[in-house]
Design a protein around this motif. Structure first.
Motif, mmCIF file in Angstrom:
data_model
loop_
_atom_site.group_PDB
_atom_site.id
_atom_site.type_symbol
_atom_site.label_atom_id
_atom_site.label_comp_id
_atom_site.label_asym_id
_atom_site.label_seq_id
_atom_site.Cartn_x
_atom_site.Cartn_y
_atom_site.Cartn_z
ATOM 1 N N THR A 97 0.827 -1.270 0.016
ATOM 2 C CA THR A 97 -0.071 0.189 -0.061
ATOM 3 C C THR A 97 0.819 1.291 -0.068
ATOM 4 O OG1 THR A 97 -1.997 -0.935 1.255
ATOM 5 C CG2 THR A 97 -1.783 1.115 1.146
ATOM 6 N N GLY A 98 0.485 2.212 -0.856
ATOM 7 C CA GLY A 98 0.971 3.470 -0.782
ATOM 8 C C GLY A 98 2.504 3.724 -1.471
ATOM 9 N N ARG A 99 3.354 4.482 -0.985
ATOM 10 C CA ARG A 99 4.878 4.726 -1.474
ATOM 11 C C ARG A 99 4.793 5.054 -2.892
ATOM 12 N NH1 ARG A 99 6.523 5.846 3.360
ATOM 13 N NH2 ARG A 99 7.114 3.984 4.784
ATOM 14 N N ASP A 100 3.667 5.868 -3.520
ATOM 15 C CA ASP A 100 3.564 5.757 -4.973
ATOM 16 C C ASP A 100 4.507 6.910 -5.297
ATOM 17 O OD1 ASP A 100 1.249 4.371 -5.103
ATOM 18 O OD2 ASP A 100 -0.071 6.109 -4.959
ATOM 19 N N LEU A 252 3.844 6.074 7.063
ATOM 20 C CA LEU A 252 2.699 6.285 6.063
ATOM 21 C C LEU A 252 1.732 7.512 6.203
ATOM 22 C CD1 LEU A 252 1.706 2.454 5.530
ATOM 23 C CD2 LEU A 252 2.892 4.020 3.995
ATOM 24 N N GLY A 255 -3.906 8.093 5.327
ATOM 25 C CA GLY A 255 -4.890 7.539 4.733
ATOM 26 C C GLY A 255 -4.340 6.167 4.282
ATOM 27 N N ASP A 256 -2.997 6.057 3.719
ATOM 28 C CA ASP A 256 -2.555 4.869 3.320
ATOM 29 C C ASP A 256 -2.352 4.143 4.617
ATOM 30 O OD1 ASP A 256 -2.024 5.933 0.825
ATOM 31 O OD2 ASP A 256 0.029 6.542 0.949
ATOM 32 N N THR A 259 -5.785 2.459 4.896
ATOM 33 C CA THR A 259 -5.908 1.488 3.716
ATOM 34 C C THR A 259 -5.208 0.278 4.004
ATOM 35 O OG1 THR A 259 -6.257 3.462 2.345
ATOM 36 C CG2 THR A 259 -5.469 1.187 1.427
ATOM 37 N N LEU A 260 -3.658 0.400 4.482
ATOM 38 C CA LEU A 260 -3.039 -1.068 4.608
ATOM 39 C C LEU A 260 -3.694 -1.956 5.825
ATOM 40 C CD1 LEU A 260 -0.762 -2.970 4.469
ATOM 41 C CD2 LEU A 260 0.648 -1.393 6.003
ATOM 42 N N ARG A 263 -6.684 -3.534 4.447
ATOM 43 C CA ARG A 263 -6.342 -4.794 3.709
ATOM 44 C C ARG A 263 -5.967 -5.659 4.182
ATOM 45 N NH1 ARG A 263 -3.061 -1.390 -1.338
ATOM 46 N NH2 ARG A 263 -4.962 -0.732 -2.349
ATOM 47 N N ARG A 282 1.437 4.624 12.448
ATOM 48 C CA ARG A 282 1.314 4.526 11.010
ATOM 49 C C ARG A 282 2.736 4.062 10.418
ATOM 50 N NH1 ARG A 282 -0.180 10.189 11.387
ATOM 51 N NH2 ARG A 282 1.422 10.755 9.494
ATOM 52 N N PRO A 284 4.417 0.566 9.132
ATOM 53 C CA PRO A 284 3.911 -0.444 8.333
ATOM 54 C C PRO A 284 4.116 -1.799 9.278
ATOM 55 C CG PRO A 284 5.097 0.968 6.594
ATOM 56 C CD PRO A 284 5.190 1.620 7.994
#
Length: 419
Positions: A97-100, A252, A255-256, A259-260, A263, A282, A284
């Motif tokens: 999740t994330g890290r875009d 993170l 929001g991310d 989301t993680l 999931r 936050r 991971p």
């Protein structure tokens, strides 16, 4: 008899009336490795492996040359890429999740990897324990791997171990994975490094060095010019490395993080998800531990977990799931510190407010006022402290709790002052 080594091996084994397990017992080569060779998943077996198999199969003198030649032909073909199973990438996590932004940066750097004489790009991914450095590097390698026709390699350098992997032994593994025969691997570390750079000078290979201890461990493993890409993960900033692209991972975004967690645990109690994510800082690894713990206890509600995490004195004890322990991850970094830096780390847990400067740090640890700046730099270098703006510093909230636990354990008198 068929030409490929895998088919020759299978036919010789059948002729000898041996199962894979029996051949494994006779030769000392694992049954899994024999299976991979016969199915041609591994096409470049090493010479010592082939000789052991030939002895175990009791091949006639007339049969051995063809058997050995087929293996040599496989090794020759294997040099174009990376033989299966050699320094293979770990599997990516399915709920990444994330890290875009970080993935986009790695993609841009990868696209800049060009043939010589351009220097091969190197990216360092640093950050505190549990922030997802390895997960990001593996995710990026899987996404970018198809562009690297020479293959992908992953090596854990065991940087937090009492004895990290040596550069010489790592270079031998890499050269073997790149198809160099055992008897052609130089004995000298410097010569191994030169051979490795020469191979990467003309091959488009992606290499991930995970869990790097320090600059001296990784320098001999860096490429020269060529189309390769090297990704390095480390808890240290590795500030001494020159000419590298740097990614420093932090917790993170809210929001991310939520989301993680969703999931991992599914769509349940949405009004509590953000609260638990914040209580996990936050981070991971902490989010995964919390999610796994909840999923392994179906009778628990998310609210129940949030209530348990809300007690700061017990929060780190709650972030345990099987062999995953957030405090253990922090402890590996703590043991790397010098004694003065450990003492300052513990004492900084007494600082009021979210951040502090060197002057306040000196009042909390007055034993060595001249060494305060050096100790602070050491904590920042190992990602146990975040350098903030205008010469101020701050803890990640879970690391502050860990520092407070160390203080109570190792300096109970100082802990009583806090109370």
């Amino acid at each position: 008899m068929s030409d490929t080594f895998g088919r020759r091996l299978r036919e010789h084994r059948h002729t000898a009336g041996l199962t894979m397990e029996q051949l494994a017992e006779r030769s000392g080569v694992s049954a899994r490795a024999i299976s991979d060779m016969e199915r041609e998943r591994s096409v470049a077996p090493q010479r010592r492996t082939v000789q052991a198999l030939a002895e175990a199969l009791d091949l006639a003198e007339t049969e051995r040359p063809g058997f050995l030649a087929a293996a040599r032909a496989g090794r020759s073909k294997g040099t174009a890429g990376v033989p299966a199973g050699c320094c293979a990438l770990p599997r990516p996590v399915p709920d990444f999740t994330g890290r875009d932004r970080e993935l986009a940066r790695l993609t841009r750097v990868a696209s800049a990897a060009e043939p010589a004489p351009v220097a091969a790009p190197v990216v360092t991914v640093s950050g505190t324990a549990g922030v997802g450095k390895t997960t990001l590097a593996v995710q990026a390698a899987h996404l970018l791997g198809t562009a690297f026709t020479g293959g992908t390699l992953f090596v854990d350098l065991r940087g937090m171990d009492a004895r990290p992997a040596g550069a010489g032994e790592t270079l031998a593994r890499l050269l073997s994975a790149l198809g160099v025969r055992d008897d052609e691997i130089p004995g000298d570390e410097t010569d191994r490094a030169g051979t490795y750079r020469e191979l990467l000078h003309r091959r488009r290979v992606l290499v991930v060095f995970d869990n790097v201890a320090d600059e001296s461990q990784i320098r001999p493993l860096l490429p020269g010019s060529g189309p390769a890409l090297t990704i390095i993960t480390s808890r240290r900033l590795l500030a001494g490395l020159e000419g590298v692209h740097r990614l420093n991972l932090t917790q993170l975004p809210a929001g991310d993080a939520a989301t993680l967690l969703r999931r991992i645990i599914g769509d349940r109690e949405p009004d509590v998800v953000a609260e638990v994510a914040d209580l996990c800082g936050r981070l991971p690894l902490a989010l995964r531990i919390a999610g796994n713990r909840l999923m392994s206890r179906p009778q628990w509600t998310l609210r129940h977990l949030a209530d348990r995490l809300s007690d700061e004195r017990r929060r780190l004890d709650q972030l345990i799931a099987g062999d995953l322990r957030i405090a253990a991850a922090f402890s590996l970094s703590y043991t790397q510190l010098s004694p003065p830096a450990r003492r300052l780390f513990r004492r900084l847990s007494l600082a009021p407010g979210p951040d502090f400067d060197a002057r306040l740090a000196g009042t909390l640890d007055p034993a060595d006022p001249e060494g305060i700046e050096d100790a602070l730099d050491e904590l920042v270098e190992l990602s146990l402290l975040q350098a903030h703006v205008d010469g101020r510093y701050r803890f990640h909230n879970l690391i502050r709790l860990f520092a407070r636990e160390r203080l109570a354990e190792e300096e109970p008198a100082a802990e009583r002052v806090r109370r």
